[in-house]
Design a protein around this motif. Structure first.
Motif, PDB file in Angstrom:
ATOM      1  N   HIS A   1      -2.373  11.270   9.293  1.00  0.00           N
ATOM      2  CA  HIS A   1      -1.681  11.587  10.809  1.00  0.00           C
ATOM      3  C   HIS A   1      -0.235  11.706  10.827  1.00  0.00           C
ATOM      4  CE1 HIS A   1      -2.028  10.210  14.640  1.00  0.00           C
ATOM      5  NE2 HIS A   1      -0.960   9.494  14.527  1.00  0.00           N
TER       6      HIS A   1
ATOM      7  N   ARG B   1       7.277  12.977  11.048  1.00  0.00           N
ATOM      8  CA  ARG B   1       6.635  12.169  10.269  1.00  0.00           C
ATOM      9  C   ARG B   1       4.629  12.005  10.071  1.00  0.00           C
ATOM     10  NH1 ARG B   1       7.060   8.068  13.614  1.00  0.00           N
ATOM     11  NH2 ARG B   1       5.396   7.301  14.050  1.00  0.00           N
ATOM     12  N   CYS B   2       4.531  12.066   8.453  1.00  0.00           N
ATOM     13  CA  CYS B   2       3.186  11.673   8.178  1.00  0.00           C
ATOM     14  C   CYS B   2       2.876  10.839   7.380  1.00  0.00           C
ATOM     15  CB  CYS B   2       2.934  13.474   7.343  1.00  0.00           C
ATOM     16  SG  CYS B   2       1.304  13.504   6.615  1.00  0.00           S
ATOM     17  N   GLU B   3       2.182  10.620   8.344  1.00  0.00           N
ATOM     18  CA  GLU B   3       1.800   9.046   7.520  1.00  0.00           C
ATOM     19  C   GLU B   3       0.128   8.765   6.998  1.00  0.00           C
ATOM     20  OE1 GLU B   3       0.800   6.434  11.404  1.00  0.00           O
ATOM     21  OE2 GLU B   3       3.027   6.376  11.441  1.00  0.00           O
ATOM     22  N   VAL B   4      -0.151   8.570   5.719  1.00  0.00           N
ATOM     23  CA  VAL B   4      -0.955   9.087   4.905  1.00  0.00           C
ATOM     24  C   VAL B   4      -1.667   7.150   3.819  1.00  0.00           C
ATOM     25  CG1 VAL B   4      -1.865  10.269   2.710  1.00  0.00           C
ATOM     26  CG2 VAL B   4       0.401  10.775   3.726  1.00  0.00           C
ATOM     27  N   GLN B   5      -2.931   7.710   4.317  1.00  0.00           N
ATOM     28  CA  GLN B   5      -3.819   6.483   4.308  1.00  0.00           C
ATOM     29  C   GLN B   5      -5.055   6.630   3.053  1.00  0.00           C
ATOM     30  OE1 GLN B   5      -4.106   3.377   5.392  1.00  0.00           O
ATOM     31  NE2 GLN B   5      -1.132   3.828   6.598  1.00  0.00           N
TER      32      GLN B   5
ATOM     33  N   SER C   1       3.477  18.726   5.134  1.00  0.00           N
ATOM     34  CA  SER C   1       4.243  18.108   6.688  1.00  0.00           C
ATOM     35  C   SER C   1       5.544  19.732   6.647  1.00  0.00           C
ATOM     36  CB  SER C   1       5.322  17.483   5.961  1.00  0.00           C
ATOM     37  OG  SER C   1       4.645  15.685   6.342  1.00  0.00           O
TER      38      SER C   1
ATOM     39  N   GLY D   1       0.660  14.581   1.473  1.00  0.00           N
ATOM     40  CA  GLY D   1       1.260  14.537   2.755  1.00  0.00           C
ATOM     41  C   GLY D   1       3.173  15.239   2.480  1.00  0.00           C
TER      42      GLY D   1
END
Length: 137
Positions: free
Chosen positions: A91, A70-74, A52, A48
């Motif tokens: 995301h 913001r980077c939301e990492v799953q 980013s 992420g």
């Protein structure tokens, strides 16, 4: 000759380790996730973070008025040992004024396809996907 990097990892106690990068920066990691992120969580954070950096740099070069990213990492892991990542989704939520979809889409794609060293390394064995949203500030 390729650029070399180094790190040193020292055991503190329990499953807590202190890692120090060749550039002199330190962080803790904890196999029990009690005192710090686990090594596998750090892999997600690195993906992420790397992506980013690319997205922000590309959007700045495109003169987009970005105030936050913001980077939301799953990550999904295998059920067996070793519990490697099988899927990772990044995301990006980009906040700014008059930020164009086409520029964010291009920045995310360039990071994924060309620039993010961490994601490129992982994609040999992990399915990596991306998405984004834009919020007006």
């Amino acid at each position: 000759m390729a650029a070399a990097m180094q790190a040193v990892v020292n055991w503190r106690d329990g499953l807590v380790f202190e890692a120090k990068s060749g550039s002199g920066h330190s962080l803790l990691m904890d196999g029990n996730k009690a005192e710090a992120a686990s090594p596998m969580e750090l892999v997600l954070m690195a993906a992420g973070g790397c992506s980013s950096v690319d997205v922000v740099s590309i959007l700045e070069k495109a003169r987009q008025q970005v105030s936050a990213v913001r980077c939301e990492v799953q990550g999904e892991r295998a059920d067996a040992t070793p519990a490697v990542f099988t899927k990772v989704h990044l995301h990006f939520v980009v906040t700014g004024t008059d930020v164009a979809d086409k520029h964010v889409e291009r920045a995310v794609a360039l990071s994924a396809d060309k620039y993010c060293s961490v994601a490129k390394m992982l994609e040999a064995s992990v399915t990596i996907t991306h998405s984004f949203a834009i919020e007006n500030s």
